[in-house]
Enzyme design. Structure first.
Site, PDB file in Angstrom:
ATOM      1  N   THR A   1     -28.465  67.434  16.448  1.00 50.40           N
ATOM      2  CA  THR A   1     -27.446  66.949  17.366  1.00 50.40           C
ATOM      3  C   THR A   1     -27.534  65.422  17.443  1.00 50.40           C
ATOM      4  O   THR A   1     -28.613  64.868  17.278  1.00 50.40           O
ATOM      5  CB  THR A   1     -27.749  67.571  18.750  1.00 50.40           C
ATOM      6  OG1 THR A   1     -27.446  68.946  18.680  1.00 50.40           O
ATOM      7  CG2 THR A   1     -26.984  66.927  19.879  1.00 50.40           C
TER       8      THR A   1
ATOM      9  N   GLY B   1     -32.045  69.428  22.082  1.00 52.42           N
ATOM     10  CA  GLY B   1     -33.091  70.432  22.226  1.00 52.42           C
ATOM     11  C   GLY B   1     -32.501  71.795  22.503  1.00 52.42           C
ATOM     12  O   GLY B   1     -31.302  72.015  22.291  1.00 52.42           O
TER      13      GLY B   1
ATOM     14  N   ARG C   1     -20.889  80.967  21.869  1.00 51.31           N
ATOM     15  CA  ARG C   1     -21.965  80.339  22.658  1.00 51.31           C
ATOM     16  C   ARG C   1     -21.719  78.830  22.790  1.00 51.31           C
ATOM     17  O   ARG C   1     -21.348  78.163  21.828  1.00 51.31           O
ATOM     18  CB  ARG C   1     -23.299  80.595  21.972  1.00 51.31           C
ATOM     19  CG  ARG C   1     -24.515  79.920  22.636  1.00 51.31           C
ATOM     20  CD  ARG C   1     -24.893  78.624  21.953  1.00 51.31           C
ATOM     21  NE  ARG C   1     -26.146  78.064  22.471  1.00 51.31           N
ATOM     22  CZ  ARG C   1     -26.572  76.830  22.228  1.00 51.31           C
ATOM     23  NH1 ARG C   1     -25.862  76.031  21.474  1.00 51.31           N
ATOM     24  NH2 ARG C   1     -27.698  76.402  22.729  1.00 51.31           N
TER      25      ARG C   1
END
Ligand code: ASP
Length: 365
Positions: free
Chosen positions: A229, A281, A257
């Site tokens: 990310t 994370g 999701r």
């Protein structure tokens, strides 16, 4: 009537307001200060030097450097922190090295489903997109939601449609196809796992809350086919903070999701009163712990420094829960901190003097 208009127009032209630039975000603020800065991340995880080739390491460093430079140049010229955040994140979204935009991982249905958010620390306005499939730069989608709609978050086809209506660059889903990602996805899918892009289970201990997310580590994170990310926090010459985050989420994710990255307060937060934060994370933990806002709240209510607050959340609170990840944060004075409880995190910053620091592993200081 015409004369009155002329008098008003002439009066406005010579007024100090006009000369300082009404409507110009950057200049309608207080007097410029010099400690502007930019900090970025490209994901945290089990990033080990032993499993990284020098060539790949260089590619990451070059791209992080390019991202920092694009944001820094905007800040140095007196541009806004919002513009700097978008520019830096776009560089990483356009690179297959990171799990965002072009390099987004595959969801269970074989599509790339991306999330992004952005927040302006001056106005406390925010925008986000979740589960988008066609916006070339989801961070621009997030900004458009903030600036051109009455909402904070748009999702799925509606968000894609909105971005198109706003004239943002739209890509055929084929644009997001990446051979390495595809292979990675199929190996994970075969085992019916849902896998954090940056996380392999090397710890040997399994957190009961994590069972569905942990793999057997058979696809090592550091082989070059795992990326993270991306995020950025910037402080401009006018003392305004902005923060943004963009991701493809987790490989093989199901049921549309959505992780922490597009959630204001979880993956992204900015407030001139405290700090700007972008997280990376295990999203479920970051949502449950409202991580980005928690850092700001510790600063606001307990008067911790940005470093103390970020360490408290990442190194103590999340670590105690077995949650992997890290964040970048900067306060309104330009103090930067980049804690992570994983072996590595792609990260770097450039301060007002133009000096850049880039790190990958935990040992990089
Ligand atoms: N936080 C992201 C998510 O859970 C993943 C990442 O940071 O790489 O979607």
């Amino acid at each position: 009537m015409k004369t009155l208009h002329t008098i008003l127009a002439v009066g406005l032209f010579f007024s100090p307001l006009w000369r300082e630039g009404i409507g110009n975000e950057a200049s309608a603020q207080t007097k410029p200060m010099e400690n502007f800065a930019i900090v970025i991340h490209g994901g945290a995880g089990t990033i080990l030097k032993d499993s990284m080739s020098p060539a790949l390491e260089q590619q990451y460093k070059d791209k992080l450097n390019e991202a920092l430079k694009s944001g820094y140049n905007i800040l140095a010229k007196g541009g806004t922190s919002m513009d700097a955040v978008v520019a830096a994140i776009k560089v990483m979204e356009d690179s297959p090295l990171f799990n965002a935009g072009k390099g987004a991982v595959f969801a269970n249905d074989g599509t790339n489903s991306m999330d992004a958010s952005i927040m302006d620390g001056k106005t406390i306005k925010a925008g986000a997109v979740a589960g988008v499939h066609t916006i070339r730069n989801p961070i621009e989608g997030a900004r458009a939601v903030m600036e051109k709609s009455k909402h904070v978050m748009l999702s799925g086809d509606g968000a894609d449609k909105f971005a198109k209506e706003q004239g943002l660059k739209i890509e055929d889903p084929k644009y997001f196809f990446d051979e390495k990602r595809w292979k990675q996805f199929h190996e994970i899918k075969k085992k019916d796992e849902i896998k954090l892009d940056h996380s392999s289970d090397t710890s040997g201990s399994i957190n009961p809350l994590d069972v569905e997310f942990l793999g057997d580590g058979s696809i090592p994170l550091t082989t070059g086919d795992k990326f993270g990310t991306v995020g950025c926090v910037a402080l401009d010459k006018y003392g305004n903070l902005a923060a943004g985050t963009s991701t493809g989420g987790m490989t093989n994710k199901k049921w549309d999701r959505v992780g922490d990255s597009p959630i204001i307060g979880a993956g992204t937060y900015a407030n001139n009163k405290t700090c700007g934060v972008s997280c990376t994370g295990h999203g479920e933990y970051f949502i449950r712990n409202v991580v980005a806002y928690d850092v700001a709240a510790l600063m606001e209510y307990k008067e911790l420094s940005v470093e103390q607050a970020a360490n408290e959340v990442i190194m103590k609170k999340l670590k105690a829960q077995g949650a992997e990840g890290g964040l970048i944060a900067m306060d309104a004075k330009g103090n930067i901190t980049m804690p992570f409880n994983t072996p590595g995190m792609y990260r770097g910053y450039t301060k007002q003097d133009g000096k850049t620091w880039i790190g990958i592993y935990g040992s990089d200081k």
